[in-house]
Design a protein around this motif. Sequence first.
Motif, PDB file in Angstrom:
ATOM      1  N   ALA A 198       9.818  13.624   9.471  1.00  0.00           N
ATOM      2  CA  ALA A 198      10.141  14.724   8.562  1.00  0.00           C
ATOM      3  C   ALA A 198      10.487  14.145   7.189  1.00  0.00           C
ATOM      4  CB  ALA A 198      11.320  15.528   9.091  1.00  0.00           C
ATOM      5  N   LYS A 199      10.149  14.877   6.166  1.00  0.00           N
ATOM      6  CA  LYS A 199      10.460  14.453   4.801  1.00  0.00           C
ATOM      7  C   LYS A 199      11.973  14.510   4.583  1.00  0.00           C
ATOM      8  CE  LYS A 199      10.084  16.082   0.119  1.00  0.00           C
ATOM      9  NZ  LYS A 199       9.611  17.167  -0.729  1.00  0.00           N
ATOM     10  N   VAL A 200      12.533  13.403   4.059  1.00  0.00           N
ATOM     11  CA  VAL A 200      13.965  13.361   3.770  1.00  0.00           C
ATOM     12  C   VAL A 200      14.245  13.035   2.302  1.00  0.00           C
ATOM     13  CG1 VAL A 200      14.686  12.837   6.123  1.00  0.00           C
ATOM     14  CG2 VAL A 200      14.158  10.955   4.541  1.00  0.00           C
ATOM     15  N   GLY A 201      13.194  12.762   1.539  1.00  0.00           N
ATOM     16  CA  GLY A 201      13.396  12.445   0.132  1.00  0.00           C
ATOM     17  C   GLY A 201      12.078  12.272  -0.587  1.00  0.00           C
ATOM     18  N   GLU A 202      12.182  12.090  -1.892  1.00  0.00           N
ATOM     19  CA  GLU A 202      11.007  11.884  -2.751  1.00  0.00           C
ATOM     20  C   GLU A 202      11.317  10.835  -3.792  1.00  0.00           C
ATOM     21  OE1 GLU A 202       8.717  15.067  -4.695  1.00  0.00           O
ATOM     22  OE2 GLU A 202       9.701  16.391  -3.248  1.00  0.00           O
ATOM     23  N   ARG A 203      10.306  10.099  -4.183  1.00  0.00           N
ATOM     24  CA  ARG A 203      10.390   9.168  -5.309  1.00  0.00           C
ATOM     25  C   ARG A 203       9.285   9.569  -6.281  1.00  0.00           C
ATOM     26  NH1 ARG A 203      11.693   5.031  -1.087  1.00  0.00           N
ATOM     27  NH2 ARG A 203      13.896   4.657  -1.412  1.00  0.00           N
ATOM     28  N   ARG A 204       9.674  10.109  -7.391  1.00  0.00           N
ATOM     29  CA  ARG A 204       8.697  10.575  -8.384  1.00  0.00           C
ATOM     30  C   ARG A 204       8.016   9.394  -9.068  1.00  0.00           C
ATOM     31  NH1 ARG A 204       9.238  15.887  -8.532  1.00  0.00           N
ATOM     32  NH2 ARG A 204      11.269  16.835  -8.251  1.00  0.00           N
ATOM     33  N   ALA A 205       6.733   9.559  -9.346  1.00  0.00           N
ATOM     34  CA  ALA A 205       5.932   8.550 -10.072  1.00  0.00           C
ATOM     35  C   ALA A 205       6.105   7.152  -9.478  1.00  0.00           C
ATOM     36  CB  ALA A 205       6.297   8.568 -11.559  1.00  0.00           C
ATOM     37  N   TYR A 206       6.068   7.064  -8.180  1.00  0.00           N
ATOM     38  CA  TYR A 206       6.314   5.808  -7.463  1.00  0.00           C
ATOM     39  C   TYR A 206       5.066   4.929  -7.382  1.00  0.00           C
ATOM     40  CZ  TYR A 206       8.213   2.743  -3.823  1.00  0.00           C
ATOM     41  OH  TYR A 206       8.655   1.661  -3.100  1.00  0.00           O
ATOM     42  N   TYR A 207       3.931   5.543  -7.106  1.00  0.00           N
ATOM     43  CA  TYR A 207       2.669   4.809  -6.991  1.00  0.00           C
ATOM     44  C   TYR A 207       1.849   4.990  -8.256  1.00  0.00           C
ATOM     45  CZ  TYR A 207       3.675   4.713  -1.960  1.00  0.00           C
ATOM     46  OH  TYR A 207       4.261   4.523  -0.740  1.00  0.00           O
ATOM     47  N   GLN A 208       1.101   3.935  -8.622  1.00  0.00           N
ATOM     48  CA  GLN A 208       0.208   4.036  -9.771  1.00  0.00           C
ATOM     49  C   GLN A 208      -1.211   3.775  -9.312  1.00  0.00           C
ATOM     50  OE1 GLN A 208       1.455   2.116 -13.327  1.00  0.00           O
ATOM     51  NE2 GLN A 208      -0.563   2.150 -14.232  1.00  0.00           N
ATOM     52  N   GLY A 209      -2.093   4.738  -9.591  1.00  0.00           N
ATOM     53  CA  GLY A 209      -3.482   4.615  -9.191  1.00  0.00           C
ATOM     54  C   GLY A 209      -4.273   3.731 -10.139  1.00  0.00           C
ATOM     55  N   VAL A 210      -5.518   3.487  -9.790  1.00  0.00           N
ATOM     56  CA  VAL A 210      -6.403   2.656 -10.602  1.00  0.00           C
ATOM     57  C   VAL A 210      -6.545   3.224 -12.006  1.00  0.00           C
ATOM     58  CG1 VAL A 210      -8.747   1.716 -10.777  1.00  0.00           C
ATOM     59  CG2 VAL A 210      -7.673   1.946  -8.551  1.00  0.00           C
ATOM     60  N   ASN A 211      -6.594   4.538 -12.101  1.00  0.00           N
ATOM     61  CA  ASN A 211      -6.790   5.196 -13.393  1.00  0.00           C
ATOM     62  C   ASN A 211      -5.487   5.361 -14.168  1.00  0.00           C
ATOM     63  OD1 ASN A 211      -5.572   7.086 -11.808  1.00  0.00           O
ATOM     64  ND2 ASN A 211      -7.212   8.605 -11.939  1.00  0.00           N
ATOM     65  N   GLY A 212      -4.383   4.804 -13.667  1.00  0.00           N
ATOM     66  CA  GLY A 212      -3.104   4.881 -14.350  1.00  0.00           C
ATOM     67  C   GLY A 212      -2.273   6.110 -14.021  1.00  0.00           C
ATOM     68  N   VAL A 213      -2.837   7.034 -13.277  1.00  0.00           N
ATOM     69  CA  VAL A 213      -2.106   8.238 -12.895  1.00  0.00           C
ATOM     70  C   VAL A 213      -1.065   7.871 -11.842  1.00  0.00           C
ATOM     71  CG1 VAL A 213      -2.297  10.508 -11.807  1.00  0.00           C
ATOM     72  CG2 VAL A 213      -4.032   9.750 -13.424  1.00  0.00           C
ATOM     73  N   LYS A 214       0.160   8.320 -12.061  1.00  0.00           N
ATOM     74  CA  LYS A 214       1.236   8.035 -11.112  1.00  0.00           C
ATOM     75  C   LYS A 214       1.422   9.214 -10.166  1.00  0.00           C
ATOM     76  CE  LYS A 214       3.676   4.694 -13.833  1.00  0.00           C
ATOM     77  NZ  LYS A 214       4.974   4.095 -14.078  1.00  0.00           N
ATOM     78  N   THR A 215       1.676   8.886  -8.900  1.00  0.00           N
ATOM     79  CA  THR A 215       1.937   9.912  -7.897  1.00  0.00           C
ATOM     80  C   THR A 215       3.265   9.613  -7.219  1.00  0.00           C
ATOM     81  OG1 THR A 215       0.688   8.688  -6.226  1.00  0.00           O
ATOM     82  CG2 THR A 215      -0.511  10.377  -7.465  1.00  0.00           C
ATOM     83  N   GLY A 216       3.843  10.609  -6.632  1.00  0.00           N
ATOM     84  CA  GLY A 216       5.125  10.453  -5.966  1.00  0.00           C
ATOM     85  C   GLY A 216       4.986   9.917  -4.560  1.00  0.00           C
ATOM     86  N   ALA A 217       6.105   9.432  -4.050  1.00  0.00           N
ATOM     87  CA  ALA A 217       6.181   8.972  -2.665  1.00  0.00           C
ATOM     88  C   ALA A 217       7.099   9.908  -1.899  1.00  0.00           C
ATOM     89  CB  ALA A 217       6.728   7.553  -2.600  1.00  0.00           C
ATOM     90  N   LEU A 218       6.667  10.282  -0.719  1.00  0.00           N
ATOM     91  CA  LEU A 218       7.534  11.023   0.191  1.00  0.00           C
ATOM     92  C   LEU A 218       8.242  10.004   1.072  1.00  0.00           C
ATOM     93  CD1 LEU A 218       5.157  13.886   1.403  1.00  0.00           C
ATOM     94  CD2 LEU A 218       6.671  13.834  -0.603  1.00  0.00           C
ATOM     95  N   VAL A 219       9.530  10.153   1.232  1.00  0.00           N
ATOM     96  CA  VAL A 219      10.297   9.327   2.156  1.00  0.00           C
ATOM     97  C   VAL A 219      10.425  10.162   3.426  1.00  0.00           C
ATOM     98  CG1 VAL A 219      12.466   8.127   2.589  1.00  0.00           C
ATOM     99  CG2 VAL A 219      11.545   8.246   0.258  1.00  0.00           C
ATOM    100  N   MET A 220      10.005   9.575   4.544  1.00  0.00           N
ATOM    101  CA  MET A 220      10.010  10.302   5.811  1.00  0.00           C
ATOM    102  C   MET A 220      10.835   9.533   6.846  1.00  0.00           C
ATOM    103  SD  MET A 220       6.068  11.688   5.902  1.00  0.00           S
ATOM    104  CE  MET A 220       6.414  13.165   6.871  1.00  0.00           C
ATOM    105  N   ARG A 221      11.389  10.290   7.788  1.00  0.00           N
ATOM    106  CA  ARG A 221      12.274   9.711   8.804  1.00  0.00           C
ATOM    107  C   ARG A 221      11.922  10.293  10.179  1.00  0.00           C
ATOM    108  NH1 ARG A 221      18.559   8.824   9.050  1.00  0.00           N
ATOM    109  NH2 ARG A 221      18.849   8.993  11.305  1.00  0.00           N
ATOM    110  N   LEU A 222      12.049   9.443  11.181  1.00  0.00           N
ATOM    111  CA  LEU A 222      11.919   9.859  12.577  1.00  0.00           C
ATOM    112  C   LEU A 222      13.120   9.320  13.330  1.00  0.00           C
ATOM    113  CD1 LEU A 222      10.271  10.976  15.020  1.00  0.00           C
ATOM    114  CD2 LEU A 222       9.281   8.690  15.199  1.00  0.00           C
ATOM    115  N   ASP A 223      13.859  10.207  13.985  1.00  0.00           N
ATOM    116  CA  ASP A 223      14.963   9.775  14.839  1.00  0.00           C
ATOM    117  C   ASP A 223      14.403   9.355  16.189  1.00  0.00           C
ATOM    118  OD1 ASP A 223      17.058  10.198  12.996  1.00  0.00           O
ATOM    119  OD2 ASP A 223      17.034  12.342  13.446  1.00  0.00           O
ATOM    120  N   LEU A 224      14.811   8.207  16.664  1.00  0.00           N
ATOM    121  CA  LEU A 224      14.301   7.685  17.935  1.00  0.00           C
ATOM    122  C   LEU A 224      15.197   8.031  19.110  1.00  0.00           C
ATOM    123  CD1 LEU A 224      13.066   4.160  16.804  1.00  0.00           C
ATOM    124  CD2 LEU A 224      11.698   6.203  17.206  1.00  0.00           C
ATOM    125  N   GLY A 225      16.369   8.557  18.831  1.00  0.00           N
ATOM    126  CA  GLY A 225      17.359   8.877  19.872  1.00  0.00           C
ATOM    127  C   GLY A 225      16.914   9.830  20.871  1.00  0.00           C
TER     128      GLY A 225
END
Length: 170
Positions: free
Chosen positions: A143-170
């Motif tokens: 499940a999504k638990v956070g975001e990092r804006r403009a985290y990745y940069q593509g070949v063309n210089g366009v930046k995209t965000g990263a979703l931070v996701m978590r899975l509980d193993l319990g």
Amino acid sequence: MPLTDFFARKPEFEIFALETADLPQAAAIHKSRFTHAWSDGELHSLLIQDTVFGFIARQNNAYTRPFITQPFVGGFVLSRVAAGEAEILTIGVDPRFSRLGLGWRLMRAALREARDQAAEAVFLEVDETNAAAIALYRKLGFAKVGERRAYYQGVNGVKTGALVMRLDLG
């Protein structure tokens, strides 16, 4: 559908522990999937750490053709566990073997190992534009638990965000 499709065997893969000898093939897959690819040296510097482990998918029916001397590597995953938490560092599947369930199998192996190493939760980051990966992770229960804006940069210089996701193993 070409007639040759009726005679081609679907590739079959087995999951093995990732070893240093596998890293050049893993790096080639990473390069095919990521803008900023990790070299086999970078993968090696991670894999030799005590807390890091990985898995690789090797084709087990490739030897049926006489000109093939070693099995194809279909994908790999690299993870780490520390202080009760695991992280998927990277995962990649060779584009030739997409949609065969290798990502699912590699992730399941990593999750099992994380659980065996007493991790209570697993985290990962994924490009917000990578719909296939996001669907896989959601299917696995992340499940999504956070975001990092403009985290990745593509070949063309366009930046995209990263979703931070978590899975509980319990």
